[in-house]
Design a protein around this motif. Sequence first.
Motif, PDB file in Angstrom:
ATOM      1  N   MET A   1     -35.886  49.290  38.584  1.00  0.00           N
ATOM      2  CA  MET A   1     -35.307  49.224  37.255  1.00  0.00           C
ATOM      3  C   MET A   1     -33.796  49.329  37.392  1.00  0.00           C
ATOM      4  SD  MET A   1     -35.861  51.707  33.979  1.00  0.00           S
ATOM      5  CE  MET A   1     -37.514  51.207  33.644  1.00  0.00           C
ATOM      6  N   SER A   2     -33.099  48.537  36.632  1.00  0.00           N
ATOM      7  CA  SER A   2     -31.655  48.559  36.717  1.00  0.00           C
ATOM      8  C   SER A   2     -31.101  49.777  36.006  1.00  0.00           C
ATOM      9  CB  SER A   2     -31.071  47.289  36.101  1.00  0.00           C
ATOM     10  OG  SER A   2     -31.336  47.262  34.722  1.00  0.00           O
ATOM     11  N   LYS A   3     -29.917  50.185  36.397  1.00  0.00           N
ATOM     12  CA  LYS A   3     -29.233  51.296  35.729  1.00  0.00           C
ATOM     13  C   LYS A   3     -28.529  50.731  34.513  1.00  0.00           C
ATOM     14  CE  LYS A   3     -29.998  54.420  38.877  1.00  0.00           C
ATOM     15  NZ  LYS A   3     -30.970  55.402  38.682  1.00  0.00           N
ATOM     16  N   HIS A   4     -28.760  51.343  33.383  1.00  0.00           N
ATOM     17  CA  HIS A   4     -28.111  50.886  32.157  1.00  0.00           C
ATOM     18  C   HIS A   4     -27.048  51.890  31.769  1.00  0.00           C
ATOM     19  CE1 HIS A   4     -27.675  48.565  28.559  1.00  0.00           C
ATOM     20  NE2 HIS A   4     -27.679  49.675  27.861  1.00  0.00           N
ATOM     21  N   ASN A   5     -25.889  51.421  31.416  1.00  0.00           N
ATOM     22  CA  ASN A   5     -24.786  52.275  31.028  1.00  0.00           C
ATOM     23  C   ASN A   5     -24.982  52.693  29.575  1.00  0.00           C
ATOM     24  OD1 ASN A   5     -22.374  53.413  30.293  1.00  0.00           O
ATOM     25  ND2 ASN A   5     -21.141  51.939  31.430  1.00  0.00           N
ATOM     26  N   PRO A   6     -25.352  53.958  29.312  1.00  0.00           N
ATOM     27  CA  PRO A   6     -25.672  54.362  27.955  1.00  0.00           C
ATOM     28  C   PRO A   6     -24.503  54.231  26.982  1.00  0.00           C
ATOM     29  CG  PRO A   6     -25.901  56.222  29.481  1.00  0.00           C
ATOM     30  CD  PRO A   6     -25.518  55.018  30.276  1.00  0.00           C
ATOM     31  N   ARG A   7     -23.285  54.300  27.453  1.00  0.00           N
ATOM     32  CA  ARG A   7     -22.185  54.192  26.493  1.00  0.00           C
ATOM     33  C   ARG A   7     -22.024  52.766  25.973  1.00  0.00           C
ATOM     34  NH1 ARG A   7     -17.659  52.254  28.989  1.00  0.00           N
ATOM     35  NH2 ARG A   7     -17.944  52.303  31.211  1.00  0.00           N
ATOM     36  N   LEU A   8     -22.653  51.795  26.633  1.00  0.00           N
ATOM     37  CA  LEU A   8     -22.606  50.420  26.154  1.00  0.00           C
ATOM     38  C   LEU A   8     -23.766  50.108  25.219  1.00  0.00           C
ATOM     39  CD1 LEU A   8     -21.632  48.527  29.421  1.00  0.00           C
ATOM     40  CD2 LEU A   8     -20.144  49.191  27.528  1.00  0.00           C
ATOM     41  N   GLN A   9     -24.761  51.008  25.150  1.00  0.00           N
ATOM     42  CA  GLN A   9     -25.940  50.751  24.324  1.00  0.00           C
ATOM     43  C   GLN A   9     -25.585  50.855  22.847  1.00  0.00           C
ATOM     44  OE1 GLN A   9     -29.493  52.662  25.535  1.00  0.00           O
ATOM     45  NE2 GLN A   9     -30.417  52.538  23.534  1.00  0.00           N
ATOM     46  N   PRO A  10     -25.852  49.791  22.088  1.00  0.00           N
ATOM     47  CA  PRO A  10     -25.592  49.860  20.655  1.00  0.00           C
ATOM     48  C   PRO A  10     -26.458  50.935  20.013  1.00  0.00           C
ATOM     49  CG  PRO A  10     -26.050  47.603  21.352  1.00  0.00           C
ATOM     50  CD  PRO A  10     -26.375  48.514  22.507  1.00  0.00           C
ATOM     51  N   SER A  52     -35.758  43.307  18.375  1.00  0.00           N
ATOM     52  CA  SER A  52     -34.981  44.486  17.983  1.00  0.00           C
ATOM     53  C   SER A  52     -34.576  45.306  19.206  1.00  0.00           C
ATOM     54  CB  SER A  52     -35.765  45.355  17.005  1.00  0.00           C
ATOM     55  OG  SER A  52     -35.935  44.697  15.778  1.00  0.00           O
ATOM     56  N   ALA A  53     -35.448  45.368  20.219  1.00  0.00           N
ATOM     57  CA  ALA A  53     -35.114  46.097  21.443  1.00  0.00           C
ATOM     58  C   ALA A  53     -33.944  45.447  22.166  1.00  0.00           C
ATOM     59  CB  ALA A  53     -36.335  46.186  22.358  1.00  0.00           C
ATOM     60  N   PHE A  54     -33.852  44.121  22.124  1.00  0.00           N
ATOM     61  CA  PHE A  54     -32.675  43.466  22.694  1.00  0.00           C
ATOM     62  C   PHE A  54     -31.428  43.833  21.889  1.00  0.00           C
ATOM     63  CE2 PHE A  54     -35.564  40.684  25.063  1.00  0.00           C
ATOM     64  CZ  PHE A  54     -34.890  40.601  26.272  1.00  0.00           C
ATOM     65  N   VAL A  55     -31.557  43.875  20.568  1.00  0.00           N
ATOM     66  CA  VAL A  55     -30.411  44.223  19.713  1.00  0.00           C
ATOM     67  C   VAL A  55     -29.889  45.613  20.041  1.00  0.00           C
ATOM     68  CG1 VAL A  55     -29.658  44.665  17.333  1.00  0.00           C
ATOM     69  CG2 VAL A  55     -31.109  42.682  17.832  1.00  0.00           C
ATOM     70  N   VAL A  56     -30.786  46.579  20.211  1.00  0.00           N
ATOM     71  CA  VAL A  56     -30.371  47.960  20.465  1.00  0.00           C
ATOM     72  C   VAL A  56     -30.328  48.298  21.954  1.00  0.00           C
ATOM     73  CG1 VAL A  56     -31.218  48.741  18.217  1.00  0.00           C
ATOM     74  CG2 VAL A  56     -32.690  48.981  20.222  1.00  0.00           C
ATOM     75  N   ALA A  57     -30.540  47.295  22.811  1.00  0.00           N
ATOM     76  CA  ALA A  57     -30.461  47.441  24.271  1.00  0.00           C
ATOM     77  C   ALA A  57     -31.443  48.494  24.800  1.00  0.00           C
ATOM     78  CB  ALA A  57     -29.029  47.745  24.712  1.00  0.00           C
ATOM     79  N   ASP A  58     -32.697  48.436  24.332  1.00  0.00           N
ATOM     80  CA  ASP A  58     -33.729  49.375  24.746  1.00  0.00           C
ATOM     81  C   ASP A  58     -34.530  48.777  25.909  1.00  0.00           C
ATOM     82  OD1 ASP A  58     -35.862  51.130  25.038  1.00  0.00           O
ATOM     83  OD2 ASP A  58     -36.138  51.394  22.876  1.00  0.00           O
ATOM     84  N   GLU A  59     -33.990  48.904  27.106  1.00  0.00           N
ATOM     85  CA  GLU A  59     -34.617  48.343  28.296  1.00  0.00           C
ATOM     86  C   GLU A  59     -35.999  48.939  28.546  1.00  0.00           C
ATOM     87  OE1 GLU A  59     -33.805  47.725  33.063  1.00  0.00           O
ATOM     88  OE2 GLU A  59     -32.730  49.304  32.008  1.00  0.00           O
ATOM     89  N   ALA A  60     -36.152  50.221  28.324  1.00  0.00           N
ATOM     90  CA  ALA A  60     -37.438  50.880  28.580  1.00  0.00           C
ATOM     91  C   ALA A  60     -38.540  50.269  27.718  1.00  0.00           C
ATOM     92  CB  ALA A  60     -37.322  52.382  28.324  1.00  0.00           C
ATOM     93  N   TYR A  61     -38.252  50.021  26.448  1.00  0.00           N
ATOM     94  CA  TYR A  61     -39.267  49.424  25.573  1.00  0.00           C
ATOM     95  C   TYR A  61     -39.579  47.992  26.000  1.00  0.00           C
ATOM     96  CZ  TYR A  61     -41.852  47.709  21.610  1.00  0.00           C
ATOM     97  OH  TYR A  61     -42.833  47.154  20.831  1.00  0.00           O
ATOM     98  N   LEU A  62     -38.557  47.234  26.356  1.00  0.00           N
ATOM     99  CA  LEU A  62     -38.789  45.857  26.795  1.00  0.00           C
ATOM    100  C   LEU A  62     -39.735  45.839  27.992  1.00  0.00           C
ATOM    101  CD1 LEU A  62     -35.185  44.483  26.341  1.00  0.00           C
ATOM    102  CD2 LEU A  62     -37.222  43.776  25.063  1.00  0.00           C
ATOM    103  N   LEU A  63     -39.538  46.731  28.926  1.00  0.00           N
ATOM    104  CA  LEU A  63     -40.405  46.776  30.101  1.00  0.00           C
ATOM    105  C   LEU A  63     -41.807  47.278  29.746  1.00  0.00           C
ATOM    106  CD1 LEU A  63     -37.853  48.043  32.749  1.00  0.00           C
ATOM    107  CD2 LEU A  63     -38.815  45.732  32.547  1.00  0.00           C
TER     108      LEU A  63
END
Length: 139
Positions: A1-10, A52-63
């Motif tokens: 799983m890639s590391k997601h930068n939480p400060r970039l998450q909408p 909606s998960a793409f909009v809010v950048a919810d990688e965990a839900y997408l997976l």
Amino acid sequence: MSKHNPRLQPSRSADQPCPCGRPKRYGECCGRLHEGSAKAATAEDLMRSRYSAFVVADEAYLLRSWHPDTRPAGVDPDPRTEWLGLEILGTGEGTPFHNEGTVEFRARFREGGRTGELHEHSRFLRHEGAWVYLDALDS
């Protein structure tokens, strides 16, 4: 799983309109699915929640909502992509009484000052009692 930068998450508060286009607040619509307190009743519900998960950048839900046979190791939503709207063009089966379904949709976005759209005919299956995204049909 890639590391997601939480400060970039909408961020999306529960009281904001849901990005999926339904006339509900995020917390009573796709937010419930993202947090795991509800499951999608139909393939279309899952499609909307994935948008909606793409909009809010919810990688965990997408997976979590991706079929294990086709799920990638990670999804890294691009924080520079602004999702502008979702239009459901059609559905095939995918009701609470089916185990398979399709959803054709158009998702508009803006990237680098240019607008575009993603047009896809997606396939969904029930896996372990829940709707999951399988893949896109060839056009």
